[in-house]
Design an enzyme around this catalytic site. Structure first.
Site, short mmCIF file in Angstrom:
data_model
loop_
_atom_site.label_atom_id
_atom_site.label_comp_id
_atom_site.label_asym_id
_atom_site.label_seq_id
_atom_site.Cartn_x
_atom_site.Cartn_y
_atom_site.Cartn_z
N CYS A 2 0.85 -1.19 0.00
CA CYS A 2 0.00 0.00 0.00
C CYS A 2 0.88 1.24 0.00
O CYS A 2 2.08 1.16 0.23
CB CYS A 2 -0.88 0.02 1.24
SG CYS A 2 -1.83 -1.49 1.43
N ARG A 27 1.20 2.27 -6.05
CA ARG A 27 1.41 1.20 -5.07
C ARG A 27 0.13 0.46 -4.71
O ARG A 27 0.16 -0.59 -4.06
CB ARG A 27 2.02 1.77 -3.78
CG ARG A 27 3.40 2.33 -3.94
CD ARG A 27 3.89 2.88 -2.62
NE ARG A 27 4.09 1.83 -1.64
CZ ARG A 27 5.23 1.18 -1.46
NH1 ARG A 27 6.27 1.48 -2.21
NH2 ARG A 27 5.34 0.24 -0.55
N TRP A 75 -3.75 -1.56 -1.36
CA TRP A 75 -3.71 -2.75 -2.21
C TRP A 75 -4.15 -3.87 -1.27
O TRP A 75 -3.39 -4.31 -0.42
CB TRP A 75 -2.31 -2.97 -2.76
CG TRP A 75 -2.22 -4.14 -3.69
CD1 TRP A 75 -1.70 -5.37 -3.40
CD2 TRP A 75 -2.64 -4.19 -5.04
NE1 TRP A 75 -1.79 -6.18 -4.51
CE2 TRP A 75 -2.36 -5.48 -5.52
CE3 TRP A 75 -3.25 -3.27 -5.90
CZ2 TRP A 75 -2.66 -5.88 -6.83
CZ3 TRP A 75 -3.54 -3.66 -7.19
CH2 TRP A 75 -3.24 -4.95 -7.65
N ASN A 101 0.73 -0.79 6.01
CA ASN A 101 1.16 -1.52 4.82
C ASN A 101 1.82 -2.79 5.32
O ASN A 101 2.66 -2.73 6.20
CB ASN A 101 2.18 -0.67 4.03
CG ASN A 101 2.81 -1.41 2.88
OD1 ASN A 101 2.19 -2.30 2.30
ND2 ASN A 101 4.03 -1.06 2.55
N GLY A 102 1.40 -3.94 4.79
CA GLY A 102 2.01 -5.20 5.23
C GLY A 102 0.96 -6.19 5.66
O GLY A 102 -0.23 -6.04 5.34
N GLU A 485 9.22 -19.47 -20.09
CA GLU A 485 9.04 -18.11 -19.56
C GLU A 485 10.17 -17.18 -20.04
O GLU A 485 9.93 -16.03 -20.39
CB GLU A 485 8.97 -18.17 -18.02
CG GLU A 485 8.95 -16.83 -17.30
CD GLU A 485 7.75 -15.95 -17.61
OE1 GLU A 485 6.86 -16.37 -18.37
OE2 GLU A 485 7.72 -14.81 -17.12
N LYS A 489 9.38 -13.80 -22.23
CA LYS A 489 9.83 -12.46 -21.83
C LYS A 489 10.59 -11.78 -22.98
O LYS A 489 10.41 -10.61 -23.25
CB LYS A 489 10.74 -12.53 -20.59
CG LYS A 489 10.02 -12.76 -19.29
CD LYS A 489 9.26 -11.54 -18.85
CE LYS A 489 8.03 -11.81 -18.02
NZ LYS A 489 6.93 -12.55 -18.55
N GLU A 492 8.13 -10.80 -25.87
CA GLU A 492 7.22 -9.69 -25.63
C GLU A 492 7.92 -8.37 -25.42
O GLU A 492 7.37 -7.31 -25.73
CB GLU A 492 6.24 -9.98 -24.48
CG GLU A 492 6.87 -10.14 -23.12
CD GLU A 492 5.83 -10.37 -22.03
OE1 GLU A 492 6.15 -11.02 -21.06
OE2 GLU A 492 4.69 -9.89 -22.17
N HIS A 508 14.16 -34.08 -31.56
CA HIS A 508 12.99 -34.42 -32.37
C HIS A 508 12.63 -33.30 -33.34
O HIS A 508 11.53 -33.30 -33.90
CB HIS A 508 11.79 -34.75 -31.46
CG HIS A 508 12.06 -35.93 -30.58
ND1 HIS A 508 12.13 -37.22 -31.06
CD2 HIS A 508 12.30 -36.01 -29.25
CE1 HIS A 508 12.40 -38.05 -30.05
NE2 HIS A 508 12.51 -37.33 -28.95
N LYS A 610 -1.97 -4.96 -19.99
CA LYS A 610 -1.71 -5.62 -18.71
C LYS A 610 -2.82 -6.61 -18.37
O LYS A 610 -2.58 -7.67 -17.82
CB LYS A 610 -1.58 -4.56 -17.61
CG LYS A 610 -1.17 -5.13 -16.25
CD LYS A 610 0.24 -5.68 -16.28
CE LYS A 610 0.64 -6.38 -15.00
NZ LYS A 610 1.76 -7.32 -15.21
C1 F6R Z 1 3.48 -11.94 -19.76
C2 F6R Z 1 2.21 -11.63 -19.12
C3 F6R Z 1 1.00 -12.31 -19.62
C4 F6R Z 1 0.03 -12.64 -18.46
C5 F6R Z 1 -1.27 -13.22 -19.02
C6 F6R Z 1 -2.21 -13.63 -17.91
O1 F6R Z 1 4.54 -11.25 -19.19
O2 F6R Z 1 2.16 -10.84 -18.23
O3 F6R Z 1 1.32 -13.46 -20.34
O4 F6R Z 1 0.67 -13.56 -17.62
O5 F6R Z 1 -1.90 -12.27 -19.84
O6 F6R Z 1 -2.57 -12.55 -17.13
P1 F6R Z 1 -3.21 -12.77 -15.72
O7 F6R Z 1 -2.20 -13.43 -14.85
O8 F6R Z 1 -3.57 -11.40 -15.23
O9 F6R Z 1 -4.42 -13.64 -15.89
#
Ligand code: F6R
Length: 615
Positions: A2, A27, A75, A101-102, A485, A489, A492, A508, A610
């Site tokens: 928070c 935050r 948060w 916060n915590g 992963e 990264k 993207e 294969h 996001k």
């Molecule tokens: C990659 C990334 C996305 C999310 C995906 C699911 O860095 O952030 O692949 O992981 O869109 O999002 P959530 O977890 O919010 O359902």
């Protein structure tokens, strides 16, 4: 995570505090609130939702002028994000206001004791107990708020930054910290406390970071720091030389870098409060009974992207610890294949945002088939947890960068807690075995910190590889999702061709991609898993023989990989199942640095959002 701000000075407090909250909104933005202290008493205003909602309340009911106040942007961790759970929280008489916060781990026991003594709580938060504890101890502390807060802090377990005001001492703000951030801003005839300097750099750049287990009493002209026992103590003074937008990012160039660095805290916070007083695992947001869980005969994890990969990691642990079959399915595919589900199926939806449409649709489908649904989520009160039978929250705090980092680690930890809980309830692991794994998990924040301390090696490598057109990632067992992963990264953020493969699959087909100089990251398992380890060492040799530039992530001291590695990234020694929590970190740093070197917007990569709320 928070945002917290407190002010004592000569300016109108409400303006300073609300402006500070605006700077801290990154935050947390579930709710916001202020408490303003004056000789006339406390004025508390709070509202669910963004700061604009609080602005409206303050415009409709303006507080009396005063120069002391505290404010909070939340948060949510304990309790839904609504008006009642919004901070500040007050004692029975509205004399003391507290923001926090915590996570207070022992709040349930404290709440129970306080309620037996006649205290009435309004909210579901862990924070409210602090206001009532202060009410209890103030008379014995001669109404000295600093002494009262020190006394209360000694009763608390967990992580906390607390800031309090007392209507009977309206020229003082008192704050405390343990394992959560707190910084003091020293001005001329005014002083500030805040979770970070962005809250006050418009007023002063003279900052003091409080140390662990310290309390600070702040008045207009004085800042007095002690430990929790009242012994004089010192914080760490420094001058802030960032501008306001850099301050929001804690001085980092990108939110993503800041969030990568927050991973030790995200892991530690996700582990907080999970042990009951008798040492057994407790998941207090678990609304499925132990009988429900004993009835489970299959686990299906549904999720997308990075959250999908955390599920792939978790599968190994859940099957190993519980002996339950565990499938992991892309949420976008799940309901189109007519999956076999019934009342004994536990569907686990992993989602940072709690709003991803594919995952939401998969959970709705599962519930319609009468399966039990448990959400692992970072966003309290979001749709998926609301529509699920149970929730385990990851306490990673808001993730602002589009590319998920700290939530990936926190999701793995939450899945492991679920796996251990199932093992406890179903009796597939003894209590001491569970305790050992929990101890190992508690060692992970320090291990992640070691990876972060070595960041420069990876960053230099990224700058060196800026001309690469294709990068491959290999892993086996839990190293396989880490490879996926790492590749995601890079795709993207750097818009580069990157692929993750199960190392055994190489022969294969994918090995045809290996050509002179192609960078290939390989995650080598710990040597304790001898067969697995030796197979990966052979895979490293295979790609190197075909000209690959091998970048090997291996356990510290694993000499067997040295002859085949063009670049070695040492990982701290951890058990195999926990290795993804450390091995992912350099891959995140690599992608971030390479993308930045290419001039891309690291926090907002092209074409991405996001929260993906379309199917
Ligand atoms: C990659 C990334 C996305 C999310 C995906 C699911 O860095 O952030 O692949 O992981 O869109 O999002 P959530 O977890 O919010 O359902």
């Amino acid at each position: 995570m928070c945002g917290i701000v407190g002010y004592v000075g000569q300016q109108e407090a409400v303006g300073v505090v609300v402006e500070g909250l605006r700077r801290l909104e990154y935050r947390g933005y579930d709710s916001a609130g202020v408490a303003l202290a004056s000789a006339g008493g406390l004025h508390v205003a709070k509202r669910a939702g963004k700061l604009a909602n609080l602005d409206k309340v303050l415009a409709e009911q303006p507080p009396a002028p005063t120069t002391t106040g505290i404010g909070h942007t939340r948060w949510a961790t304990h309790g839904a994000p609504n008006d009642v759970n919004a901070h500040p929280h007050t004692d029975c008489h509205g004399r003391i206001a507290v923001i926090h916060n915590g996570i207070i781990e022992n709040f349930a026991e404290l709440r129970d004791t306080l309620e037996r003594a006649g205290h009435e709580m309004d909210s579901e938060t862990d924070t409210e107990v602090v206001a009532h504890l202060l009410e209890e101890v103030l008379p014995a502390c001669d109404d000295d708020l600093g002494e009262a807060l020190r006394t209360v802090c000694r009763l608390l377990r967990g992580a906390f930054t607390l800031v309090v005001v007392d209507a009977q001492d309206p020229d003082t703000v008192v704050a405390a910290r343990r394992s959560s951030p707190l910084v003091v801003g020293r001005g001329d005839g005014e002083n500030f406390v805040a979770s970070d300097v962005s809250a006050f750099i418009a007023h002063t750049r003279d900052a003091v970071e409080l140390g662990q287990d310290q309390v600070v009493v702040v008045t207009r002209d004085h800042v007095v720091i002690t430990d929790f026992h009242g012994q004089p103590a010192e914080g760490t003074p420094y001058q802030v030389d960032w501008d306001a937008s850099a301050a929001e990012k804690g001085g980092y160039d990108w939110f993503m870098l800041k969030e990568i660095d927050e991973q030790p805290q995200a892991v530690a916070d996700t582990l907080l409060g999970r042990l009951s007083p008798n040492g057994t695992l407790q998941l207090d947001e678990m609304r499925l009974s132990d009988d429900d869980l004993r009835d489970v005969n299959k686990v299906i994890i549904v999720s997308c992207g990075t959250s999908f990969y955390s599920g792939l990691v978790a599968k190994y642990a859940i099957e190993h610890w519980t002996r339950l079959p565990c499938e992991v399915e892309l949420a976008s595919e799940f309901r189109y294949r007519d999956p076999v589900l019934d009342r004994s199926t536990l569907v686990v939806a992993i989602t940072q945002s709690g709003e991803t449409m594919d995952t939401l649709m998969a959970t709705r489908y599962a519930r319609a088939q009468r399966a039990k649904v448990l959400a692992i989520c970072n966003t309290n009160g979001s749709t998926i947890p609301r529509e699920s039978d149970a929730v385990i929250y990851t306490h990673a705090g808001p993730e602002v960068a589009v590319a998920s980092t700290k939530c990936f680690l926190a999701q793995i930890v939450a899945c492991y807690l679920l796996g251990l809980y199932l093992a406890q309830v179903r009796g597939t692991k003894y209590g001491d075995e569970i305790a050992t794994i929990l101890d190992q998990l508690h060692g992970i924040p320090a291990a992640v910190q070691i990876m972060l301390d070595g960041a420069e090696q990876v960053r230099a490598l990224a700058r060196e590889l800026v001309g690469a057109t294709s990068v491959l990632f290999l892993g086996r067992h839990v190293g396989y999702p880490v490879a996926l992963e790492g590749a995601l990264k890079l795709k993207e953020l750097a818009y580069l061709h990157a692929e993750g493969f199960a190392a055994g699959e190489l022969k294969h087909g994918p090995i045809a991609l290996v050509d002179e100089g192609v960078p290939v990251f390989v995650v080598a398992p710990p040597r304790a898993r001898e067969v697995l380890h030796d197979k990966v060492v052979s895979n490293i040799q295979e790609v190197r023989a075909r000209g690959a530039r091998t970048i090997v992530l291996a356990e510290d001291g694993d000499e067997s990989v040295v002859p085949y590695a063009d670049e070695l990234i040492w990982l701290p020694r951890v058990p195999t199942l926990l290795q993804p929590l450390v091995a992912t970190v350099p891959l995140q740093l690599f992608a971030c640095e390479l993308a930045a070197a290419l001039g891309h917007d690291v926090d907002q990569p092209r074409n991405l959002a996001k929260s993906v709320t379309v199917e």
